[in-house]
Design a protein around this motif. Sequence first.
Motif: not given
Lengths: 113, 113
Positions: A1, A26-27
């Motif tokens: 991630d 951030k995802s």
Amino acid sequence: DAGVTQSPTHLIKTRGQQVTLRCSPKSGHDTVSWYQQALGQGPQFIFQYYEEEERQRGNFPDRFSGHQFPNYSSELNVNALLLGDSALYLCASSLAGVKYEQYFGPGTRLTVT
Amino acid sequence: AQSVTQLDSQVPVFEEAPVELRCNYSSSVSVYLFWYVQYPNQGLQLLLKYLSGSTLVKGINGFEAEFNKSQTSFHLRKPSVHISDTAEYFCAVSGTGFQKLVFGTGTRLLVSP
């Protein structure tokens, strides 16, 4: 991630020029905030973007502007650069429904000569 | 509006000794409190946060902080520091509404053998 990424890492500009800094959150995050950290100082809030709109702004002149794209990434633009704009520019991402968790990127070091 | 005061700009300490980094805040509304760490040429990493509940908060890397509402303080402590703890530490506050963080000026922790 992947975490928060910023580009470029370093940048040197001349007074009066314009600069664009980029941030990928951030995802899963949908909110991006930008901070300016002058040498030896704490970060100062510039503005925050959510749903492609500026939601809150700190005490920075209109020379500082931003944009958020549909994929939640963001740009910070600074026009008419001054020597005093030299700083580390930090991007932080968060999820709108989670108000207290901000993840910071490594920053872009801007030097204005 | 909120503000943060970090009383010590630099704290030198020997390895394995205890340390306390002081932080006082000012706010007319309920707040969230944070400690971030910044290693050289890097972004900010969240150490711990106080949102509500227990006033003693434990974070990563063995750090903890205590929220004291009457003294408007949020001091950071570690019982035994390591060389690798050498870094800049920032205390930050936000209102419980928008996610804007207000940072102190930072405390440089210098751990020597």
